[in-house]
Design a protein around this motif. Structure first.
Motif, short mmCIF file in Angstrom:
data_model
loop_
_atom_site.label_atom_id
_atom_site.label_comp_id
_atom_site.label_asym_id
_atom_site.label_seq_id
_atom_site.Cartn_x
_atom_site.Cartn_y
_atom_site.Cartn_z
N TYR A 126 40.41 44.95 62.73
CA TYR A 126 40.39 43.75 61.54
C TYR A 126 40.23 44.83 60.57
O TYR A 126 40.87 44.46 59.45
CB TYR A 126 38.47 43.34 61.75
CG TYR A 126 39.33 41.04 62.74
CD1 TYR A 126 39.40 40.93 62.11
CD2 TYR A 126 38.10 41.29 64.19
CE1 TYR A 126 39.76 39.60 62.90
CE2 TYR A 126 38.49 40.05 64.46
CZ TYR A 126 39.55 39.40 64.33
OH TYR A 126 39.31 38.00 65.23
N TRP A 165 46.17 42.96 68.07
CA TRP A 165 46.07 42.36 69.18
C TRP A 165 45.84 43.62 69.97
O TRP A 165 45.87 44.93 70.21
CB TRP A 165 46.73 42.06 70.46
CG TRP A 165 47.25 41.80 71.69
CD1 TRP A 165 46.07 41.45 72.31
CD2 TRP A 165 47.74 42.63 72.61
NE1 TRP A 165 46.25 41.46 73.69
CE2 TRP A 165 47.94 42.32 74.09
CE3 TRP A 165 49.26 43.41 72.38
CZ2 TRP A 165 48.67 43.44 74.20
CZ3 TRP A 165 49.71 43.95 73.14
CH2 TRP A 165 49.39 43.71 74.66
N ASN A 211 48.60 38.49 63.38
CA ASN A 211 47.81 38.20 64.79
C ASN A 211 49.04 39.48 66.03
O ASN A 211 47.38 40.33 67.39
CB ASN A 211 48.87 37.11 65.78
CG ASN A 211 47.72 35.88 65.41
OD1 ASN A 211 46.31 35.95 65.54
ND2 ASN A 211 48.96 34.47 64.89
N THR A 212 49.90 39.78 66.18
CA THR A 212 50.38 41.59 66.01
C THR A 212 49.29 42.14 66.12
O THR A 212 49.09 43.16 67.13
CB THR A 212 51.57 41.16 65.66
OG1 THR A 212 51.93 40.30 66.16
CG2 THR A 212 52.11 42.80 66.27
N LEU A 259 38.51 33.53 62.70
CA LEU A 259 38.75 34.67 64.00
C LEU A 259 37.80 35.21 63.96
O LEU A 259 37.10 35.68 64.91
CB LEU A 259 39.98 35.34 63.69
CG LEU A 259 41.39 34.57 64.86
CD1 LEU A 259 42.38 35.49 64.50
CD2 LEU A 259 40.83 34.10 65.93
N GLN A 272 54.88 37.78 69.39
CA GLN A 272 53.05 37.88 70.76
C GLN A 272 52.71 37.67 71.49
O GLN A 272 52.13 38.47 72.12
CB GLN A 272 51.84 37.88 68.86
CG GLN A 272 51.00 38.48 69.58
CD GLN A 272 50.80 39.95 70.23
OE1 GLN A 272 51.59 40.76 69.39
NE2 GLN A 272 50.11 40.31 71.09
N GLU A 273 52.72 36.27 70.90
CA GLU A 273 52.16 35.72 73.04
C GLU A 273 53.14 36.03 74.03
O GLU A 273 52.71 36.38 75.28
CB GLU A 273 52.20 33.67 72.56
CG GLU A 273 52.24 33.26 73.99
CD GLU A 273 52.01 31.43 73.51
OE1 GLU A 273 53.11 30.81 74.46
OE2 GLU A 273 51.87 31.26 72.55
N ILE A 325 50.93 35.45 59.28
CA ILE A 325 50.27 35.07 60.81
C ILE A 325 50.28 35.38 61.98
O ILE A 325 49.51 36.06 62.68
CB ILE A 325 50.75 33.29 61.32
CG1 ILE A 325 49.81 32.27 59.95
CG2 ILE A 325 49.60 32.84 62.48
CD1 ILE A 325 50.00 30.64 59.92
N SER A 326 51.50 35.71 62.35
CA SER A 326 52.32 37.30 62.97
C SER A 326 51.85 37.62 62.96
O SER A 326 51.49 38.73 63.88
CB SER A 326 54.01 36.90 63.58
OG SER A 326 54.08 37.34 64.49
#
Length: 536
Positions: free
Chosen positions: A503, A439, A435-436, A311, A241-242, A431-432
């Motif tokens: 979310y 975003w 986050n993806t 988060l 993602q980063e 986790i990945s």
């Protein structure tokens, strides 16, 4: 291919330790807590580590990635190493190296040194969990394994929940170096107690002797391929993602290497006689295969929700790190309170039925989170977390009991390695994924909501004029200034609402994951509660 045979002498009294088995369970849980805690405790300290090592925040995140990669690389080999080295010797070596590397992390003078020591810490930590689970499986008779795994489950579920809060408190009040130093006394105590209470059962010693007498063949190729595949996969999941996923040549390269390593590694491990990871267990035992799939999903849900709620509370509700931790902590306490009851019920109710109940509770509880909005209260968050955590209590312990139910004792090391690999990779994927999706869905919802903020939407215009009035009442010097400030305020409102919708999307998807696993559970054998392995 024939099914795995269950030795007639399996679970005989002579295989049981003379020491109270609960002493063994408590001792191995100490190291478990230390290792699982380290998967999350450093997360909140990354900015401080960057400042203390004269590096950027992006560079400092390799402190987290290196640990996870090393953890993933060693897991496939941990079962094999436990068997050929001796489980107690391997376990104590892992605790010793973990303790020493923790101290070295604390005194690291620069970032490259810290990352190197984190690799050592991750490799030794990766060998702990499989050894501990197989120790519990061999120490307790079948009817008491539920309670033993309940104690272990308390540690595994509670440690990630308190890790960020504890790490934040230590970093704020002392130094980021102390998040590593605190492992040293715990590791020393764990080593001393393990030397006294942990012993290899006679059958495991006999299996080790048989392998050594037959001529030890080290599966260098299999280990190399799996290490390449899992290590590169972990980098892809952590940095994808980063780096905007496949728009990055680095991520594409890592993905190709991971695919080649895993595909060739699986083929190789299924073909040779003495594999480093015994994948034949998945082929021969349907219940064990399904248990690994469920454990993978548990990893996604456990780690996904553990990162989501902090988060959400910190970025959208404005909670401090400590207040955010207070949202998670009651859920961990609820699991701790329920685990003994779950362990007791496993002696009365089939493990498969309890896993179904846990998945159903998790699906409903996570779906309930989709009703949240930006005005959700602290007490609502706490009770929602308790509800969701109660489902996890019915998952972790029963799935471990079901997984070991039909396996011979000499395969417990290999089984533990695969179960922990499934959970860890599930956690990385979770986790990945979180986050993806956050975003991308945030960008989507912002685009949609922003499209409604235009001169032709009367609701948007009323909101804009209302904000202009607020700015004017607080000293706005001109109409143009009030309009500019009102537009900025409107944009912030759109951003927050878009993130809230993102979310909700993630909560909804995690709920679907849980619900989709329920039909798969019917593929598992319905073992008799408290029966010996193999259903005997």
């Amino acid at each position: 291919m024939t099914a795995l045979a269950i030795p007639a002498q399996f679970d005989q009294p002579q295989d049981r330790p003379a020491i109270n088995p609960w002493a063994v369970a408590v001792v191995v849980s100490i190291a478990t807590f230390m290792e699982v805690l380290d998967t999350s405790i450093a997360n909140v300290a990354v900015p401080h580590i960057a400042g203390g090592t004269a590096s950027t925040v992006d560079e400092a995140t390799w402190v987290l990635t290196s640990y996870l990669v090393a953890n993933a690389v060693i897991l496939p080999a941990s079962g094999w190493l436990s068997t050929v080295i001796g489980r107690k010797r391997f376990y104590m070596s892992c605790v010793a190296i973990f303790t020493i590397s923790s101290f070295l992390c604390g005194i690291a003078a620069n970032l490259p040194m810290l990352i190197f020591f984190r690799v050592l810490q991750g490799m030794s930590g990766g060998g702990l969990a499989p050894s501990e689970q197989s120790i519990l499986a061999d120490t307790f008779e079948p009817k008491k394994r539920g309670m033993a795994f309940a104690l272990y489950g308390i540690v595994v579920v509670a440690a990630p929940a308190i890790g960020p809060t504890l790490g934040g408190w230590i970093t704020d009040n002392f130094s980021w170096r102390w998040i590593f130093f605190i492992n040293v006394p715990v590791g020393i105590v764990s080593l001393l107690l393990a030397e006294i209470v942990v012993h290899d059962p006679p059958r495991l010693t006999a299996e080790r002797k048989r392998r050594l007498d037959a001529g030890l063949k080290i599966d260098y190729i299999g280990f190399g391929l799996l290490a390449l595949g899992l290590g590169c996969l972990q980098v892809v999941l952590d940095k994808g993602q980063e780096d905007d996923w496949f728009s990055s040549s680095f991520i594409v390269t890592m993905t190709v290497l991971s695919s080649l390593g895993l595909i060739l590694g699986v083929i190789w491990e299924l073909w040779i006689d003495q594999p480093v990871l015994d994948l034949q267990l998945l082929v021969h035992d349907r219940t064990f295969a399904v248990a690994n799939v469920i454990m993978f999903i548990i990893g996604i849900v456990l780690f996904g929700t553990t990162i989501l709620l902090p988060l959400f509370t910190q970025t959208l509700l404005g909670y401090t790190a400590e207040r955010s931790g207070q949202v998670l902590t009651p859920g961990g306490l609820a699991v701790m309170g329920m685990m003994p009851m779950v362990g007791f019920l496993l002696g009365k109710i089939p493990a498969r039925s309890m896993v179904m109940l846990g998945m159903a509770i998790s699906a409903v509880a996570i779906y309930h989170l989709t009703s949240f909005d930006l005005n959700v209260s602290f007490s609502t968050l706490v009770w929602a977390r308790i509800f969701q955590a109660s489902g996890l209590a019915f998952l972790f312990v029963p799935i471990n009991v079901a997984a070991y139910a039909s396996l011979p004792m000499e395969k417990s090391n290999d089984a533990s390695a695969m179960m922990n690999l499934s959970r860890n990779m599930g956690g990385s994927v979770g986790i990945s994924f979180v986050n993806t999706v956050l975003w991308r869905r945030g960008q989507y919802h912002q685009s949609v909501l922003g499209g409604h903020v235009n001169p032709f939407n009367p609701i948007a215009q009323r909101m804009l004029h209302g904000m202009m009035g607020v700015v004017s009442e607080h000293g706005g010097s001109s109409v143009s200034y009030a309009l500019l400030q009102a537009q900025r305020m409107t944009y912030r409102v759109v951003q927050r609402q878009a993130q809230m919708l993102a979310y909700i999307d993630v909560f909804w998807l995690l709920s679907i994951f849980c619900a989709a696993m329920i039909p798969m559970l019917f593929l598992m054998k319905k073992n008799k509660p408290g029966a010996a392995p193999g259903g005997h």
